[in-house]
Design a protein around this motif. Structure first.
Motif, short mmCIF file in Angstrom:
data_model
loop_
_atom_site.label_atom_id
_atom_site.label_comp_id
_atom_site.label_asym_id
_atom_site.label_seq_id
_atom_site.Cartn_x
_atom_site.Cartn_y
_atom_site.Cartn_z
N ARG A 139 0.83 -1.20 0.00
CA ARG A 139 0.00 0.00 0.00
C ARG A 139 0.87 1.26 0.00
NH1 ARG A 139 -5.17 0.35 0.89
NH2 ARG A 139 -4.96 2.20 2.22
N ALA A 140 1.94 1.24 0.76
CA ALA A 140 2.83 2.41 0.78
C ALA A 140 3.49 2.61 -0.57
CB ALA A 140 3.89 2.22 1.87
N ALA A 141 3.93 1.54 -1.18
CA ALA A 141 4.63 1.65 -2.48
C ALA A 141 3.70 2.11 -3.59
CB ALA A 141 5.24 0.30 -2.84
N THR A 142 2.40 1.88 -3.42
CA THR A 142 1.44 2.28 -4.45
C THR A 142 0.75 3.60 -4.11
OG1 THR A 142 -0.20 0.83 -3.39
CG2 THR A 142 1.00 -0.05 -5.29
N ASP A 146 -1.08 5.28 5.11
CA ASP A 146 -1.89 4.73 6.20
C ASP A 146 -1.45 5.24 7.57
OD1 ASP A 146 -3.45 3.18 4.49
OD2 ASP A 146 -1.99 1.53 4.50
N GLY A 147 -0.66 6.31 7.60
CA GLY A 147 -0.11 6.80 8.85
C GLY A 147 -1.15 7.17 9.88
N SER A 148 -2.16 7.93 9.47
CA SER A 148 -3.19 8.37 10.42
C SER A 148 -4.02 7.21 10.93
CB SER A 148 -4.10 9.41 9.76
OG SER A 148 -3.37 10.57 9.41
N ASP A 149 -4.40 6.33 10.02
CA ASP A 149 -5.18 5.16 10.43
C ASP A 149 -4.38 4.26 11.36
OD1 ASP A 149 -7.29 6.03 8.91
OD2 ASP A 149 -6.86 4.72 7.20
N PRO A 206 5.76 7.53 2.66
CA PRO A 206 5.70 6.07 2.57
C PRO A 206 6.15 5.52 1.22
CG PRO A 206 3.48 7.03 2.61
CD PRO A 206 4.43 8.12 2.94
N VAL A 207 5.95 6.27 0.14
CA VAL A 207 6.39 5.79 -1.17
C VAL A 207 7.90 5.62 -1.19
CG1 VAL A 207 6.53 6.34 -3.63
CG2 VAL A 207 4.42 6.80 -2.37
N ARG A 212 9.70 0.24 5.52
CA ARG A 212 9.56 0.77 6.88
C ARG A 212 8.09 0.92 7.22
NH1 ARG A 212 11.46 6.81 8.56
NH2 ARG A 212 10.06 7.06 10.34
N ALA A 213 7.31 1.36 6.26
CA ALA A 213 5.86 1.46 6.47
C ALA A 213 5.27 0.09 6.76
CB ALA A 213 5.19 2.08 5.24
#
Length: 440
Positions: A139-142, A146-149, A206-207, A212-213
Motif C-alpha cells: 500500500r505504501a509503495a502504491t 496509512d499513517g493516520s489510520d 511512505p512511497v 519501513r511502512a
C-alpha cells in the motif's frame, strides 16, 4: 514451527554459542543466537535421539480452534489484497514485495507444529504479522498513506490492552490454577506492549520508504493479535470454570507468592554457589574437551538467564509468570548442583560416542516422561525446557549440525533438569498455598 519455537531454538543455540565462548575465555558473549563452536562435523545418525511426545497442555481449559482460525483468516485476507505481481513503479521494490508475498503465503500454508495451543496461536500471530508487513509495504509503495489510520489503531490496541490488564483479577479455582491460566495471558500482554510501542514509526513519505511502512503496520498487527489472544485465553478459562461464580480472585496470593519466590531463587542460587565451590568449581582440574566442561558452562548460563527472567517478571508485576520462572530457575539451580556432584563423582568425563549420546537421549526422554506421566499440570509446565532441549538436539542432528559432545551435553542437562522438576513444582505449589487467606 511457531515463533515461540523459533525463539527457543535461538535461545538454545545462543546458550550453546555462549557456553563455547565461555570455555574459550569469552564469557561475556550474550545470547545472540550465534553459531555453535566449530567442532568436527557430526557423525551421528538422525535417529540417535529418538522422538519425544509432547504432553497435553497444562493450560487449564480448552482453547477453541476458532481463535487460531481468526488469525488464519486475517492473514489470508491481508495477502489477498496484494497481487502476485505488484504494479509498482520501482521494479526492485515490486520484486521484493512479490518475493515477500510468496514467502508469507508459504508460511500461511505450512503446517503448524503440534505442541500446545499457546504455540499454535504464537505461530499464527507471526504469520499474520508477516502478511500485514507485505500488505503495508504494498500500500505504501502504491501511494496509500496509512499513517493516520495506523496511529488511531495503535491507540485502540493500547487501550484494549490497558483495559484487560487493569481488570486482571487472576480469578481461578486455586492459586496454582491461576498461575497456569494467567501466565500465558501475562506473556501475551507483555508481547502486545512491546509491539504496540512506536519503536518503528510510519514514514512521512511512505512511497520512499515502503518497507519501513510495512514494518510499522506489521508491529501494530502483531500487537492487536496478541491482545486478542490474551482476551481469548482468559475468556476460555473463565467460561470453562463457570465465570465469577466458579472462581475467586487470587491476586493477593500470587503477589505474596511472587515476592517469596523471588527471594527463594536468590537464596538458593547463593547457597548453590557456596556448596559447589563458587563460580569456578573445577578451576583446579583440566576438563578441556569433555562433556563435563560444557555441562558446567551451559548450566551456569541457563541459571543466569532464568534468574534474569524472574527479576524481569517481578519488576513488571507479572505475578503468574514469576511463579513459573521461579520454578524454572530453582530447577536450573538444582540441575547445576547435581551436575557438579556427578562430575566430582567421575561422570561426564569420557569422550562422547554415538553409544553414549544414545544413552544420554534415553535418560533424558525417560526423565521427562516420568514427570509428564504423573499428570501434574504445574510440573508439566515446568518440564517444558527439557522437552524443548530434546527436540532441539534431535533437530540439530537431523540438520547435520549437532556434534556428539554438544548433543550429549544438552541431553545430560535435560535429564538432570527433569529429575528436579517435581521438587521445584512442589515448592512453588507450597508457596502459592501459603498466600493470604483473604484474597482481594
Amino acid at each position: 514451527m511457531s515463533s515461540d519455537s523459533d525463539s527457543r531454538r535461538r535461545f538454545l543455540a545462543g546458550v550453546a554459542a555462549a557456553g563455547a565462548a565461555a570455555l574459550a575465555g569469552c564469557s561475556g558473549l550474550p545470547f545472540t543466537g550465534a553459531e555453535e563452536r566449530r567442532e568436527a562435523p557430526a557423525s551421528l545418525p538422525p535417529d540417535v535421539v529418538g522422538s519425544i511426545q509432547w504432553p497435553a497442555s497444562p493450560f487449564p481449559a480448552t482453547v477453541s480452534a476458532s481463535i487460531a482460525e481468526a488469525h488464519e483468516s486475517r492473514a489470508r485476507g491481508l495477502l489477498d489484497d496484494v497481487p502476485a505481481e505488484p504494479d509498482v513503479p520501482n521494479a526492485a521494490v515490486a520484486r521484493a514485495i512479490a518475493d515477500d508475498r510468496e514467502q508469507a503465503t508459504r508460511r500461511v500454508e505450512a503446517e503448524v507444529a503440534d505442541e500446545w495451543p499457546v504455540d499454535v496461536l504464537s505461530a499464527w500471530r507471526r504469520r499474520r504479522e508477516d502478511a500485514a508487513e507485505v500488505r503495508g509495504a504494498y500500500r505504501a509503495a502504491t501511494g496509500s498513506d496509512d499513517g493516520s489510520d495506523l496511529a488511531a489503531r495503535r491507540r485502540g490496541v493500547r487501550d484494549d490492552r490497558g483495559a484487560l490488564a487493569s481488570a486482571l483479577e487472576y480469578r481461578a479455582g486455586s492459586p496454582t490454577e491461576a498461575v497456569l491460566a494467567y501466565e500465558p495471558v501475562e506473556s501475551l500482554l507483555a508481547e502486545c506492549e512491546g509491539y504496540v510501542a512506536p519503536r518503528v514509526t510510519y514514514p512521512d513519505d511512505p512511497v520512499a520508504e515502503p518497507f519501513r511502512a510495512g514494518e510499522a503496520v506489521a508491529r501494530v498487527e502483531r500487537a492487536s493479535a496478541a491482545a486478542a489472544d490474551a482476551a481469548g485465553l482468559r475468556e476460555a478459562y473463565l467460561a470453562e470454570r463457570g465465570g465469577r461464580d466458579g472462581t475467586a480472585p487470587r491476586w493477593a496470593s500470587l503477589v505474596a507468592a511472587a515476592e517469596g519466590l523471588r527471594g527463594s531463587v536468590s537464596r538458593t542460587r547463593a547457597t548453590a554457589r557456596e556448596r559447589t565451590g563458587g563460580e569456578e568449581p573445577f578451576a583446579d582440574e583440566d576438563l578441556g574437551g569433555t562433556v563435563a566442561q560444557e555441562l558446567v558452562a551451559v548450566s551456569e548460563l541457563r541459571i543466569e538467564s532464568a534468574v534474569d527472567d524472574v527479576r524481569r517478571a517481578s519488576d513488571a508485576g507479572e505475578y503468574a509468570t514469576v511463579a513459573i520462572e521461579a520454578g524454572t530457575a530453582l530447577a536450573e539451580i538444582e540441575a547445576y548442583r547435581a551436575a557438579v556432584g556427578e562430575i566430582r563423582d567421575g561422570e561426564h568425563r569420557a569422550v562422547p560416542s554415538e553409544s553414549s549420546v544414545r544413552s544420554a537421549a534415553e535418560r533424558a526422554r525417560t526423565a521427562v516422561g516420568e514427570v509428564v506421566d504423573v499428570g501434574d499440570p504445574l510440573a508439566t509446565r515446568l518440564v517444558r525446557p527439557g522437552l524443548e532441549i530434546v527436540g532441539y538436539v534431535a533437530d540439530r542432528i537431523d540438520e547435520g549440525y549437532g556434534s556428539a559432545r554438544r548433543s550429549q551435553t544438552e541431553l545430560a542437562y535435560a535429564a538432570l533438569y527433569a529429575n528436579v522438576v517435581p521438587a521445584a513444582a512442589a515448592f512453588v505449589r507450597e508457596r502459592l498455598a501459603r498466600g493470604p487467606v483473604g484474597d482481594d
